[in-house]
Design an enzyme around this catalytic site. Structure first.
Site, PDB file in Angstrom:
ATOM      1  N   PRO A  53      -4.965 -22.754  -2.494  1.00  0.00           N
ATOM      2  CA  PRO A  53      -5.349 -23.219  -1.150  1.00  0.00           C
ATOM      3  C   PRO A  53      -6.463 -22.372  -0.528  1.00  0.00           C
ATOM      4  N   THR A  95       7.792  -4.286  15.487  1.00  0.00           N
ATOM      5  CA  THR A  95       7.546  -3.178  14.549  1.00  0.00           C
ATOM      6  C   THR A  95       6.216  -2.476  14.840  1.00  0.00           C
ATOM      7  N   ALA A 146       4.274   1.616   7.768  1.00  0.00           N
ATOM      8  CA  ALA A 146       5.210   0.537   8.100  1.00  0.00           C
ATOM      9  C   ALA A 146       4.591  -0.420   9.101  1.00  0.00           C
ATOM     10  N   SER A 172      -1.481  -6.493  17.626  1.00  0.00           N
ATOM     11  CA  SER A 172      -0.370  -5.529  17.585  1.00  0.00           C
ATOM     12  C   SER A 172      -0.813  -4.233  16.905  1.00  0.00           C
ATOM     13  N   LYS A 173      -1.679  -4.337  15.893  1.00  0.00           N
ATOM     14  CA  LYS A 173      -2.196  -3.121  15.256  1.00  0.00           C
ATOM     15  C   LYS A 173      -3.118  -2.373  16.224  1.00  0.00           C
ATOM     16  N   TYR A 200      -8.561 -21.953   2.878  1.00  0.00           N
ATOM     17  CA  TYR A 200      -8.572 -22.357   4.289  1.00  0.00           C
ATOM     18  C   TYR A 200      -9.994 -22.743   4.710  1.00  0.00           C
ATOM     19  N   LEU A 231      -4.048 -13.647  -0.133  1.00  0.00           N
ATOM     20  CA  LEU A 231      -4.940 -14.506  -0.917  1.00  0.00           C
ATOM     21  C   LEU A 231      -4.964 -14.188  -2.422  1.00  0.00           C
ATOM     22  N   THR A 284      -6.102  -1.085  10.349  1.00  0.00           N
ATOM     23  CA  THR A 284      -6.900  -2.134   9.716  1.00  0.00           C
ATOM     24  C   THR A 284      -8.240  -2.346  10.406  1.00  0.00           C
ATOM     25  N   ASP A 285      -9.199  -2.912   9.663  1.00  0.00           N
ATOM     26  CA  ASP A 285     -10.491  -3.272  10.275  1.00  0.00           C
ATOM     27  C   ASP A 285     -10.349  -4.483  11.192  1.00  0.00           C
ATOM     28  N   GLU A 286      -9.208  -5.191  11.087  1.00  0.00           N
ATOM     29  CA  GLU A 286      -9.067  -6.434  11.859  1.00  0.00           C
ATOM     30  C   GLU A 286      -9.010  -6.176  13.368  1.00  0.00           C
ATOM     31  N   ARG A 312      -6.933 -21.687   9.088  1.00  0.00           N
ATOM     32  CA  ARG A 312      -6.054 -20.828   9.892  1.00  0.00           C
ATOM     33  C   ARG A 312      -6.532 -20.883  11.350  1.00  0.00           C
ATOM     34  N   ILE A 364       0.838  -1.206   0.000  1.00  0.00           N
ATOM     35  CA  ILE A 364       0.000   0.000   0.000  1.00  0.00           C
ATOM     36  C   ILE A 364       0.872   1.255   0.000  1.00  0.00           C
ATOM     37  N   TYR A 388      -1.301 -10.384  14.817  1.00  0.00           N
ATOM     38  CA  TYR A 388      -1.243  -9.215  13.932  1.00  0.00           C
ATOM     39  C   TYR A 388      -2.251  -8.150  14.365  1.00  0.00           C
TER      40      TYR A 388
HETATM   41  P1  NAD Z   1       3.289  -4.784   3.463  1.00  0.00           P
HETATM   42  O1  NAD Z   1       3.654  -5.905   4.364  1.00  0.00           O
HETATM   43  O2  NAD Z   1       3.123  -5.043   1.998  1.00  0.00           O
HETATM   44  O3  NAD Z   1       4.352  -3.594   3.582  1.00  0.00           O
HETATM   45  C1  NAD Z   1       4.864  -3.172   4.810  1.00  0.00           C
HETATM   46  C2  NAD Z   1       6.100  -2.353   4.534  1.00  0.00           C
HETATM   47  O4  NAD Z   1       6.615  -1.878   5.789  1.00  0.00           O
HETATM   48  C3  NAD Z   1       7.238  -3.133   3.868  1.00  0.00           C
HETATM   49  O5  NAD Z   1       7.778  -2.393   2.812  1.00  0.00           O
HETATM   50  C4  NAD Z   1       8.250  -3.336   4.982  1.00  0.00           C
HETATM   51  O6  NAD Z   1       9.596  -3.408   4.503  1.00  0.00           O
HETATM   52  C5  NAD Z   1       8.015  -2.085   5.811  1.00  0.00           C
HETATM   53  N1  NAD Z   1       8.445  -2.239   7.210  1.00  0.00           N
HETATM   54  C6  NAD Z   1       8.204  -3.285   8.031  1.00  0.00           C
HETATM   55  N2  NAD Z   1       8.755  -3.051   9.230  1.00  0.00           N
HETATM   56  C7  NAD Z   1       9.341  -1.838   9.171  1.00  0.00           C
HETATM   57  C8  NAD Z   1      10.038  -1.036  10.106  1.00  0.00           C
HETATM   58  N3  NAD Z   1      10.273  -1.459  11.344  1.00  0.00           N
HETATM   59  N4  NAD Z   1      10.485   0.187   9.708  1.00  0.00           N
HETATM   60  C9  NAD Z   1      10.270   0.626   8.436  1.00  0.00           C
HETATM   61  N5  NAD Z   1       9.627  -0.098   7.523  1.00  0.00           N
HETATM   62  C10 NAD Z   1       9.154  -1.304   7.885  1.00  0.00           C
HETATM   63  O7  NAD Z   1       1.960  -4.172   4.090  1.00  0.00           O
HETATM   64  P2  NAD Z   1       0.774  -3.387   3.377  1.00  0.00           P
HETATM   65  O8  NAD Z   1      -0.250  -4.364   2.956  1.00  0.00           O
HETATM   66  O9  NAD Z   1       1.330  -2.431   2.400  1.00  0.00           O
HETATM   67  O10 NAD Z   1       0.172  -2.595   4.615  1.00  0.00           O
HETATM   68  C11 NAD Z   1       0.592  -1.255   4.908  1.00  0.00           C
HETATM   69  C12 NAD Z   1      -0.166  -0.788   6.139  1.00  0.00           C
HETATM   70  O11 NAD Z   1      -1.573  -0.845   5.886  1.00  0.00           O
HETATM   71  C13 NAD Z   1       0.073  -1.666   7.375  1.00  0.00           C
HETATM   72  O12 NAD Z   1       0.153  -0.830   8.495  1.00  0.00           O
HETATM   73  C14 NAD Z   1      -1.165  -2.548   7.442  1.00  0.00           C
HETATM   74  O13 NAD Z   1      -1.437  -2.907   8.770  1.00  0.00           O
HETATM   75  C15 NAD Z   1      -2.220  -1.604   6.892  1.00  0.00           C
HETATM   76  N6  NAD Z   1      -3.373  -2.240   6.242  1.00  0.00           N
HETATM   77  C16 NAD Z   1      -3.182  -3.202   5.288  1.00  0.00           C
HETATM   78  C17 NAD Z   1      -4.300  -3.744   4.656  1.00  0.00           C
HETATM   79  C18 NAD Z   1      -4.150  -4.772   3.557  1.00  0.00           C
HETATM   80  O14 NAD Z   1      -5.161  -5.327   3.094  1.00  0.00           O
HETATM   81  N7  NAD Z   1      -2.957  -5.046   3.068  1.00  0.00           N
HETATM   82  C19 NAD Z   1      -5.591  -3.339   5.012  1.00  0.00           C
HETATM   83  C20 NAD Z   1      -5.736  -2.356   6.009  1.00  0.00           C
HETATM   84  C21 NAD Z   1      -4.617  -1.807   6.607  1.00  0.00           C
HETATM   85  P1  TYD Z   2      -5.188 -12.608   3.602  1.00  0.00           P
HETATM   86  O1  TYD Z   2      -4.979 -12.167   2.197  1.00  0.00           O
HETATM   87  O2  TYD Z   2      -4.062 -13.270   4.320  1.00  0.00           O
HETATM   88  O3  TYD Z   2      -5.739 -11.334   4.408  1.00  0.00           O
HETATM   89  P2  TYD Z   2      -6.346 -11.250   5.922  1.00  0.00           P
HETATM   90  O4  TYD Z   2      -6.007 -12.476   6.659  1.00  0.00           O
HETATM   91  O5  TYD Z   2      -5.629 -10.054   6.453  1.00  0.00           O
HETATM   92  O6  TYD Z   2      -7.823 -11.043   5.745  1.00  0.00           O
HETATM   93  O7  TYD Z   2      -6.409 -13.599   3.623  1.00  0.00           O
HETATM   94  C1  TYD Z   2      -7.677 -13.216   3.119  1.00  0.00           C
HETATM   95  C2  TYD Z   2      -8.635 -14.361   3.421  1.00  0.00           C
HETATM   96  O8  TYD Z   2      -8.257 -15.487   2.616  1.00  0.00           O
HETATM   97  C3  TYD Z   2      -8.575 -14.823   4.858  1.00  0.00           C
HETATM   98  O9  TYD Z   2      -9.894 -15.203   5.257  1.00  0.00           O
HETATM   99  C4  TYD Z   2      -7.692 -16.061   4.812  1.00  0.00           C
HETATM  100  C5  TYD Z   2      -7.962 -16.624   3.437  1.00  0.00           C
HETATM  101  N1  TYD Z   2      -6.824 -17.336   2.795  1.00  0.00           N
HETATM  102  C6  TYD Z   2      -7.027 -18.612   2.244  1.00  0.00           C
HETATM  103  O10 TYD Z   2      -8.147 -19.171   2.275  1.00  0.00           O
HETATM  104  N2  TYD Z   2      -5.959 -19.231   1.652  1.00  0.00           N
HETATM  105  C7  TYD Z   2      -4.720 -18.654   1.612  1.00  0.00           C
HETATM  106  O11 TYD Z   2      -3.773 -19.311   1.085  1.00  0.00           O
HETATM  107  C8  TYD Z   2      -4.536 -17.347   2.151  1.00  0.00           C
HETATM  108  C9  TYD Z   2      -3.190 -16.683   2.120  1.00  0.00           C
HETATM  109  C10 TYD Z   2      -5.621 -16.722   2.737  1.00  0.00           C
END
Ligand code: NAD
Ligand code: TYD
Length: 352
Positions: free
Chosen positions: A214, A99, A81, A162-163, A216, A199, A133-135, A291, A12, A159
């Site tokens: 896969p 982190t 981050a 921690s968020k 889950y 996923l 996150t919504d989680e 999971r 993101i 996860y």
């Molecule tokens: P990601 O895992 O793809 O990227 C995380 C980035 O943070 C990586 O580039 C990593 O190198 C960097 N990072 C990790 N630890 C670090 C540290 N200590 N210092 C500096 N950089 C560090 O994650 P993402 O999916 O891009 O998510 C970004 C943010 O959005 C996160 O805070 C996540 O909780 C939040 N978020 C993600 C989703 C989603 O669906 N992916 C949804 C809602 C919120």
């Molecule tokens: P994921 O992309 O890991 O996001 P989050 O756990 O943060 O929602 O997973 C999305 C959904 O897909 C979650 O319900 C777990 C499921 N999932 C599978 O069924 N198979 C997989 O291999 C993965 C990675 C996730």
């Protein structure tokens, strides 16, 4: 004017920086630790662009962050981050604590010290925006109303716990020290540069590689999907006009069961890149062990963001998912680059 973006080489964060510099000339200092999830290549199109300054480092490194703040004098810090993958947090929570909790705390300390010495006018317009996150809200039953900002925090995985802790720290720094903070709680994102442990990119990658897809448990877990550039536009809206100390839910009004998401991906791939044997990718679907502690349903009520700041997503799931598949098909070199050694180790550990 400049902003500091942490986690900018991740999924993101990279989309946000690319989007930001696509729409404005305000420069970006980006800070990323380049963990397995951070990929410098995601920002390669900005190489040589004087508006972008990339720094390899940790948000928990107060000396480094303080020096960056003093040098670049950003008007805002946006914290993307994090360690972000639930399954990894189950196998090894320690990095998530380090982190997401300690790192956010140290970042807040650095930012507070910087903000406190700004002249009054600049201190008044400074913003710290925390991306969450919504989680953190936990899991919904099938008939429950979607999460609003008032929903209590009930995180279920290391996860999300921690968020949640990081969100509480951000809130406390506003309440106690007056730090001008904003928090966004977003649903599941998808789109370009998504690491193929999650996923949607995992299923695209495995499908093309002829591997199992896969699912889950029973695959009836529900997520609320948002195209990543819609998340970016929401963050820009909140940064511009969000009320200090408030949280904003961000979501796509797109609830889908995992199995339906995977079947949709298979159907698009069947059209865009049919299997050599003419059969459907859906034949590769495999139900695997669930999971532990798997949250059943997430759903976001993004009504506050729409009412107060006029934000709405531009993409539907149908348009966004098609663009996403196309992006992966057109960027196989990107996928090949990150699915090397460490990635293979993760896959065999997780799906053995
Ligand atoms: P990601 O895992 O793809 O990227 C995380 C980035 O943070 C990586 O580039 C990593 O190198 C960097 N990072 C990790 N630890 C670090 C540290 N200590 N210092 C500096 N950089 C560090 O994650 P993402 O999916 O891009 O998510 C970004 C943010 O959005 C996160 O805070 C996540 O909780 C939040 N978020 C993600 C989703 C989603 O669906 N992916 C949804 C809602 C919120
Ligand atoms: P994921 O992309 O890991 O996001 P989050 O756990 O943060 O929602 O997973 C999305 C959904 O897909 C979650 O319900 C777990 C499921 N999932 C599978 O069924 N198979 C997989 O291999 C993965 C990675 C996730």
């Amino acid at each position: 004017m400049t902003i500091l973006v942490t986690g900018s080489a991740g999924f993101i964060g990279a989309n946000f920086v690319l989007d930001w510099l696509g729409g404005t000339d305000e420069s970006v200092v980006s800070l990323d630790k380049l963990t397995y999830a951070g990929n410098r290549q995601n920002l390669a199109s900005l190489d040589g662009d004087s508006r972008h300054h990339f720094v390899h480092g940790d948000i928990a490194d107060q000396a480094l962050v303080s020096a960056l703040l003093a040098q670049h004098q950003p008007r805002a810090v946006l914290n993307f981050a994090a360690e972000s993958h639930v399954d990894r947090s189950i196998l090894g929570p320690e990095e998530f604590i380090q982190t997401n909790i300690v790192g956010t705390f140290r970042l807040l300390e650095s930012v507070k010290a910087y903000w406190q010495q700004l002249p009054a006018e600049r201190a008044g317009t400074f913003r710290f925006l925390h991306v969450s996150t919504d989680e953190v809200y936990g899991s919904l039953g099938a008939a429950d109303a979607a999460f609003t900002e008032q929903h209590q925090y009930e995180p279920n995985s290391p996860y999300s716990a921690s968020k949640a802790a990081s969100d509480h720290l951000v809130r406390a720094y506003h309440h106690t020290y007056g730090l001008p903070v904003l928090t966004t709680n977003c649903s599941n994102n998808y789109g370009p540069y998504h690491f193929p442990e999650k996923l949607i990119p995992l299923v695209i990658h495995n499908a093309l590689a002829g591997k199992e897809l896969p699912i889950y448990g029973d695959g009836q877990q529900v997520r609320d999907w948002l195209y990543v550039t819609d998340h970016c536009s929401a963050i820009r809206r909140v940064l511009a006009d969000g009320k200090l100390g408030e949280t904003y839910n961000v979501g796509g009004w797109n609830e889908k069961a995992n199995l339906d998401v995977v079947k949709t991906l298979c159907a698009i791939l069947d059209q865009e890149q049919p299997r050599a044997d003419g059969r459907s990718y859906a034949e590769q679907i495999a139900f695997v062990k669930d999971r532990p502690g798997h949250d059943r349903r997430y759903a976001i009520d993004a009504g506050k963001l729409e009412r107060e700041l006029g934000w709405k997503p531009a993409e539907t799931f149908e348009t966004g998912i098609r663009k996403t598949v196309r992006w992966y098909l057109d960027h196989q070199a990107w996928v090949a680059h990150i699915t090397s050694g460490a990635y293979r180790e993760w896959m065999s550990k997780q799906y053995q």
